[in-house]
Design an enzyme around this catalytic site. Structure first.
Site, PDB file in Angstrom:
ATOM      1  N   ASP A 194       1.946  10.084 -31.868  1.00 37.92           N
ATOM      2  CA  ASP A 194       2.902  11.194 -31.780  1.00 37.92           C
ATOM      3  C   ASP A 194       3.926  11.057 -32.905  1.00 37.92           C
ATOM      4  OD1 ASP A 194       4.480  13.415 -30.688  1.00 37.92           O
ATOM      5  OD2 ASP A 194       3.286  13.075 -28.881  1.00 37.92           O
ATOM      6  N   HIS A 267       2.527  17.155 -33.873  1.00 41.66           N
ATOM      7  CA  HIS A 267       2.916  15.825 -33.387  1.00 41.66           C
ATOM      8  C   HIS A 267       2.359  14.742 -34.314  1.00 41.66           C
ATOM      9  CE1 HIS A 267       5.038  17.023 -29.791  1.00 41.66           C
ATOM     10  NE2 HIS A 267       4.055  17.837 -29.471  1.00 41.66           N
ATOM     11  N   GLU A 330       1.857  22.327 -29.337  1.00 40.30           N
ATOM     12  CA  GLU A 330       3.155  22.361 -30.006  1.00 40.30           C
ATOM     13  C   GLU A 330       3.080  22.091 -31.510  1.00 40.30           C
ATOM     14  OE1 GLU A 330       6.005  21.050 -26.336  1.00 40.30           O
ATOM     15  OE2 GLU A 330       5.103  19.418 -27.453  1.00 40.30           O
TER      16      GLU A 330
HETATM   17  C1  ACM Z   1       2.594  18.719 -23.726  1.00 38.52           C
HETATM   18  O1  ACM Z   1       3.281  18.482 -22.725  1.00 38.52           O
HETATM   19  N1  ACM Z   1       3.170  18.933 -24.895  1.00 38.52           N
HETATM   20  C2  ACM Z   1       1.147  18.780 -23.669  1.00 38.52           C
END
Ligand code: ACM
Ligand code: ZN
Length: 754
Positions: A194, A267, A330
């Site tokens: 991440d 991410h 995201e």
């Molecule tokens: C997430 O909670 N961004 C998958």
């Protein structure tokens, strides 16, 4: 039969004659997750030094697991022999089993070692908890005679763990896997990369270890606390490939598949910090030090694809799982919009926009993984711009993604934030440890049905199961992680294993209360909210009452109305308490001797709208329908910091109109509204609202606020019977914010009329 056993049976039969009561005492098993069918018999089996075990070679792993469990937990050693038998039965479903305990012995039947393993997990729960930690010192283990026929409802029964935001030891990860396999779960989703850290050793890219695995410091407190403060301490580490192998092996021996997650295209800031050429700007960035969503995402260029394929090559060597998780959530598109290469690629490939570019990215990675015999799974954003042909969708932003995917013939795993995010608060207690937000109490997890109601029976076959997610931004330690995971993981185990028609929350709670002892023996730290009190204000024909409830049986609630702490001598709650003025109720659960759990305090603000009529022109979202519209004028305000308790109503992307009828004209001096503003969870207070009275109209415009709660009081000073509130939704979440481009949520709580 061993002579000691004969004597024991003789004594038992004597006691049958002499003491009828004792002889018929059947110990009701308290198994979690609840098995399909349990039949009790009026006898028991004793395991002792004379007991022998035998097994079909196909069921060896489970047989040896049981042998080791007994031998390391008690002074008893098992011999070879037919007292405990593991038999292959091809008629049983792959993960199913039949466990029979009679006074002659124990038989476990299964068609797979995995099924037999689950029989052992059930058997384990029929044994004293002291075996769990090796403190059982007697020379025989008595087991209630029983037949258990069992099989799971869902194939995919998972728990996730984010080790990027905070990292946990190899031993701890094994303990986590132990717990989930004990609960008959079969998948561990390991979130390894991440923005805040890359946690898996990739030998071809040493800077992932040197740079990406460490951040300079970490945010202190909640993201919404301004200004941001940092701890000044370098943080990080990674799992070596040897450690990864060890964990995968460990899991395999417990029939748990480990699915690794390598996040793309978003991410990815930690990776880009080490290799800036993987991003769109080529400019140096640092491993993220705070939480949220970051602009840095992989640029879909040759270097990136070569990098990701190399990374996946090493990942595939370590993880034999059918699925590889490629993230996909995201991923802000700002960098792609401003990148010459990305815009050129969109043109060249004839793509419609950046969402289709994300789809192009994921489809390309899918083709690579498919060519290696693997399947991809990704967060539901992989639906945007078109789903890769063979992808499985992990539905987290509610259940719409799941419905869309299943209707188009794709498999789905359910992990909606509303029921599966174990990083959310689980108690309304304001002194609960800091969490990301939200409110997901045990009962809500337990009540989850993984099959969305929009699906037909045929379509619901695409729902593989469900998973609990634990994101660790606010979970720095192992004990804290356990506190967040337990007991919600136990509730989820029953969601995915047990038949819907057998589920009963009260019964689960009573089994859980018993299970606490096993968790204690296993040194697992769990949240205990079983002795908490729940209260509701009930209005009936203009009169208001307060009702108190607790979950566990055989205990009493004692309460006070004068603000004093309840004691063992306080009034016992027997029926609804009439409320005629603003009051503070304090109550607690007591057994005969003492208070259990914490004191419950509820202030009731008996304002002019309590008990009035209220309507809202839209239904709240089904995951956040609280106690309905009446909850907005029940004199009770919800939590200031969490939005999921029953006082809060959530609406997704909708404008709402609330109408209150006070029954007769009253002088209204002030009106107060409360809106939640948890922007990290896509919740935005409105930009303006309108209040319309019988004859007057007021407009209020708000400035964008940083606080979690937008609480506003309006001067009205008017006689009125009807109050209307016009509340437009905030609109689309702006660029640069979490969930950008999606509709915002509106969360509203008590409307206080004075
Ligand atoms: C997430 O909670 N961004 C998958
Ligand atoms: Zn680019």
């Amino acid at each position: 039969m061993h002579i000691k056993k004969l004597i024991a049976l003789f004594i038992l039969s004597l006691s049958l004659v002499n003491c009828k009561e004792k002889s018929v005492q059947i110990i009701k098993p308290q198994i979690i997750p609840l098995p399909d069918a349990v039949e009790l018999m009026d006898s028991f089996f004793s395991i002792d030094e004379s007991t022998g075990i035998t097994y079909d070679d196909n069921l060896k792993v489970s047989a040896l697991f049981l042998k080791d469990f007994i031998e390391s937990g008690s002074p008893i050693h098992l011999k070879e022999g037919n007292d405990i038998q593991f038999k292959l039965d091809d008629n049983l479903k792959p993960e199913g089993y039949v466990l029979t305990v009679s006074k002659e012995g124990i038989t476990i039947k299964a068609s797979t070692d995995q099924g037999a393993f689950y029989a052992v997990q059930t058997l384990r729960q029929l044994m004293p908890v002291s075996i769990e930690n090796g403190t059982f010192s007697e020379d025989e283990i008595n087991i209630q005679a029983v037949t258990v026929k069992d099989q799971p409802q869902f194939k995919y029964r998972g728990m996730h763990l984010d080790v990027a935001r905070h990292m946990f030891s190899v031993d701890f990860i094994k303990k986590y896997i132990d717990a989930l396999s004990m609960l008959k779960m079969n998948t561990f989703h390991w979130h390894l990369t991440d923005d805040q850290g890359w946690r898996i050793e990739i030998k071809k890219y040493p800077k992932l270890q040197e740079v990406s695995a460490y951040r300079d410091e970490t945010l202190v407190g909640h993201y919404s606390d301004q200004p941001h403060q940092f701890d000044g301490k370098r943080y990080g580490g990674y799992y070596t490939q040897e450690e990864v192998k060890e964990i995968v092996q460990y899991a395999k021996a417990r029939f748990v598949t480990v699915i690794p997650e390598i996040e793309m295209p978003g991410h990815a800031q930690a990776a880009i910090a080490a290799y800036p050429e993987l991003g769109c700007t080529d400019e140096p960035v640092e491993v993220a030090k705070k939480w949220g969503v970051f602009e840095e995402i992989y640029c879909p260029n040759q270097k990136t694809f070569a990098f990701l394929e190399d990374v996946l090559d090493e990942v595939l060597e370590l993880f034999p799982s059918k699925y590889i998780h490629v993230g996909g959530d995201e991923a802000p598109k700002t960098r792609w919009k401003n990148c010459v290469h990305c815009q050129g690629l969109i043109k060249k490939e004839g793509l419609k926009d950046e969402h289709h570019l994300q789809s192009y990215f994921i489809t390309k990675m899918e083709a690579y993984l498919n060519s290696k015999g693997r399947q991809i799974i990704g967060w539901d954003e992989i639906l945007e711009g078109g789903l890769a042909p063979n992808a499985t969708v992990m539905s987290w932003r509610g259940t719409n993604g799941a419905v869309e995917a299943a209707k188009s013939g794709h498999n789905v795993v359910m992990t909606p934030t509303s029921h599966c995010y174990f990083d959310y608060y689980q108690s309304e207690n304001e002194d609960a440890p800091l969490a990301i937000g939200g409110f997901l109490p045990l009962e809500k997890v337990y009540g989850f049905n993984p099959i969305p109601e929009e699906l037909t029976t045929e379509e619901s076959k695409y729902v593989l199961g469900a998973q609990g997610n634990i994101w660790t931004e606010y979970i720095p330690t192992e004990k804290h992680l356990e506190y967040m995971a337990f007991p919600r993981m136990l509730a989820l185990s029953e969601v995915v294993w047990s038949k819907l028609k057998h589920k009963d929350y009260k019964d689960f709670v009573s089994r859980l209360e018993n299970f606490h002892q096993r968790l204690d023996a296993l040194d697992i730290n769990y949240a205990n909210h079983l002795y908490e009190i729940e209260g509701d204000l009930i209005s009936d024909e203009g009169k208001s009452y307060y009702e108190l409830k607790t979950l566990t049986e055989g205990k009493s609630i004692r309460y006070t109305l004068d603000g004093s702490e309840p004691t063992i001598n306080s009034k016992v709650y027997e029926s609804k308490i009439p409320i005629t003025e603003s009051s503070t109720i304090k109550a607690a659960v007591f057994n005969e001797e003492k208070q259990l759990g914490e004191t419950f305090t509820q202030h009731i603000n008996y304002h002019k709208a309590v008990g009035a009529k209220i309507t809202i022109d839209k239904q709240p979202h089904k995951a956040y329908s609280g106690s309905g519209a009446e909850g907005l004028i029940n004199g009770i305000s919800g939590s200031d910091s969490r939005y999921g308790d029953k006082e809060w109503l959530g609406f997704w992307g909708e404008d709402i109109l609330i109408e209150i009828d006070l029954g007769k004209e009253k002088i209204v001096n002030t009106i107060e509204t409360r809106f939640h503003n948890g922007q990290g969870q896509w919740i935005y207070s409105p930009k303006e609202i309108k209040i319309i009275l019988d004859e007057k109209e007021f407009d209020y415009v708000f400035w964008d606020i940083g606080d979690l709660l937008l609480k506003k009081e309006y001067e009205i000073n008017t006689k009125t019977r009807y109050i209307k509130l016009v509340i437009p939704n905030y609109g689309t979440i702006p660029e640069g914010k979490q969930g950008a481009g999606n509709k915002a949520w509106t969360f509203i709580d008590e409307i206080i009329v004075n």
